[in-house]
Design a protein around this motif. Structure first.
Motif, PDB file in Angstrom:
ATOM      1  N   GLN A   1      -6.682   0.620   1.701  1.00 10.40           N
ATOM      2  CA  GLN A   1      -6.000  -0.055   0.588  1.00 10.40           C
ATOM      3  C   GLN A   1      -5.739  -1.522   0.944  1.00 10.40           C
ATOM      4  O   GLN A   1      -5.896  -2.406   0.104  1.00 10.40           O
ATOM      5  CB  GLN A   1      -4.661   0.624   0.288  1.00 10.40           C
ATOM      6  CG  GLN A   1      -4.780   1.969  -0.394  1.00 10.40           C
ATOM      7  CD  GLN A   1      -3.412   2.584  -0.602  1.00 10.40           C
ATOM      8  OE1 GLN A   1      -2.499   1.945  -1.115  1.00 10.40           O
ATOM      9  NE2 GLN A   1      -3.253   3.817  -0.191  1.00 10.40           N
TER      10      GLN A   1
ATOM     11  N   SER B   1      -6.803   5.646   2.216  1.00 12.28           N
ATOM     12  CA  SER B   1      -5.833   5.451   3.302  1.00 12.28           C
ATOM     13  C   SER B   1      -5.200   4.061   3.226  1.00 12.28           C
ATOM     14  O   SER B   1      -5.768   3.147   2.614  1.00 12.28           O
ATOM     15  CB  SER B   1      -6.524   5.619   4.654  1.00 12.28           C
ATOM     16  OG  SER B   1      -7.408   4.542   4.871  1.00 12.28           O
ATOM     17  N   ALA B   2      -4.050   3.893   3.879  1.00 10.92           N
ATOM     18  CA  ALA B   2      -3.350   2.598   3.870  1.00 10.92           C
ATOM     19  C   ALA B   2      -4.226   1.460   4.406  1.00 10.92           C
ATOM     20  O   ALA B   2      -4.279   0.395   3.791  1.00 10.92           O
ATOM     21  CB  ALA B   2      -2.037   2.704   4.653  1.00 10.92           C
TER      22      ALA B   2
ATOM     23  N   VAL C   1       2.395  -2.544   4.566  1.00  6.48           N
ATOM     24  CA  VAL C   1       2.133  -1.115   4.759  1.00  6.48           C
ATOM     25  C   VAL C   1       3.450  -0.481   5.196  1.00  6.48           C
ATOM     26  O   VAL C   1       3.890  -0.671   6.325  1.00  6.48           O
ATOM     27  CB  VAL C   1       1.043  -0.866   5.825  1.00  6.48           C
ATOM     28  CG1 VAL C   1       0.745   0.621   5.953  1.00  6.48           C
ATOM     29  CG2 VAL C   1      -0.225  -1.629   5.505  1.00  6.48           C
TER      30      VAL C   1
ATOM     31  N   THR D   1       0.864  -1.185   0.000  1.00  6.30           N
ATOM     32  CA  THR D   1       0.000   0.000   0.000  1.00  6.30           C
ATOM     33  C   THR D   1       0.900   1.234   0.000  1.00  6.30           C
ATOM     34  O   THR D   1       2.109   1.126   0.153  1.00  6.30           O
ATOM     35  CB  THR D   1      -0.874   0.042   1.267  1.00  6.30           C
ATOM     36  OG1 THR D   1      -0.041   0.382   2.385  1.00  6.30           O
ATOM     37  CG2 THR D   1      -1.579  -1.263   1.522  1.00  6.30           C
ATOM     38  N   ASP D   2       0.288   2.410  -0.148  1.00 10.72           N
ATOM     39  CA  ASP D   2       1.031   3.648   0.084  1.00 10.72           C
ATOM     40  C   ASP D   2       1.316   3.729   1.580  1.00 10.72           C
ATOM     41  O   ASP D   2       0.585   3.167   2.382  1.00 10.72           O
ATOM     42  CB  ASP D   2       0.195   4.870  -0.304  1.00 10.72           C
ATOM     43  CG  ASP D   2      -0.089   4.919  -1.797  1.00 10.72           C
ATOM     44  OD1 ASP D   2       0.791   4.495  -2.571  1.00 10.72           O
ATOM     45  OD2 ASP D   2      -1.184   5.368  -2.173  1.00 10.72           O
ATOM     46  N   SER D   3       2.349   4.465   1.947  1.00 10.72           N
ATOM     47  CA  SER D   3       2.590   4.647   3.375  1.00 10.72           C
ATOM     48  C   SER D   3       1.586   5.661   3.915  1.00 10.72           C
ATOM     49  O   SER D   3       1.085   6.505   3.164  1.00 10.72           O
ATOM     50  CB  SER D   3       4.013   5.143   3.621  1.00 10.72           C
ATOM     51  OG  SER D   3       4.097   6.531   3.365  1.00 10.72           O
ATOM     52  N   PRO D   4       1.263   5.603   5.212  1.00  9.49           N
ATOM     53  CA  PRO D   4       0.327   6.572   5.788  1.00  9.49           C
ATOM     54  C   PRO D   4       0.797   8.009   5.572  1.00  9.49           C
ATOM     55  O   PRO D   4      -0.003   8.903   5.381  1.00  9.49           O
ATOM     56  CB  PRO D   4       0.321   6.211   7.279  1.00  9.49           C
ATOM     57  CG  PRO D   4       0.710   4.777   7.314  1.00  9.49           C
ATOM     58  CD  PRO D   4       1.697   4.604   6.190  1.00  9.49           C
TER      59      PRO D   4
END
Length: 188
Positions: A118, A114-115, A132, A83-86
């Motif tokens: 996701q 948000s992570a 994550v 996922t994208d990082s927070p």
């Protein structure tokens, strides 16, 4: 019979993911005996749809915040969804809000996810291992907290991957551990 160069090529292709679930001593014994279960006793229980998810981390600094016994997990060539990082989510939200119209904001059109969301989506789509990055404590890194990745995996994958004989960690004798603030010594 394979040649040494073929062996090296195969070794380069092989990726090993080592991560750990941190818990109490009694929980560790229970997990080693019967695997992760949906129960508070193994630390893998969540009151929502994530109850089949086992939380692990490759970062011992992050893990030690959650418990002092580790259950090692080792996977060869896993398919990992990231996922994208927070932190990236925070940046995306700010830039999205700045460029969005009132209608976009009201309808949430094109809003970054948000992570945790996701990760939920990835599991719903059949992912078995989700990473994550740059996360901590509810997936929001706070100032001064150790940061590292969460590796979330479904319970079945985690149970198959428990490393019951992890290789020991060797520490040099008579060497003090470097504190976070102490710089590395320069070599001469």
């Amino acid at each position: 019979m394979i040649t040494f160069s073929e062996f090296l090529d195969e070794a380069r292709r092989m990726r090993v993911l080592r991560t750990a679930h941190y818990t109490t001593a009694s929980n560790k014994d229970e997990i080693m005996r019967s695997g992760f279960r949906d129960s508070p006793s193994t630390g893998s229980y969540h009151p929502d749809e994530r109850k089949d998810i086992v939380y692990t981390t490759p970062s011992s600094r992050v893990g030690s915040d959650y418990g002092y016994r580790r259950v090692d997990i080792k996977m060869v060539n896993p398919k990992v969804t990231s996922t994208d990082s927070p932190r990236d989510f925070g940046k995306k939200i700010k830039s999205w809000m700045a460029s969005s119209s009132i209608e976009d904001i009201n309808s949430k059109k094109g809003k970054p996810t948000s992570a945790p969301d996701q990760a939920k989506t990835a599991f719903k789509q059949g992912a078995k291992v989700v990473r994550v990055p740059n996360a901590h404590g509810g997936f929001t890194p706070r100032e001064g907290q150790p940061q590292g990745s969460y590796i979330m995996m479904d319970k079945e994958t985690a149970n198959k991957s428990i490393d019951r004989n992890p290789s020991p960690t060797f520490r040099a004798k008579g060497k003090t551990r470097r504190s976070k603030t102490q710089p590395k010594r320069k070599r001469k």
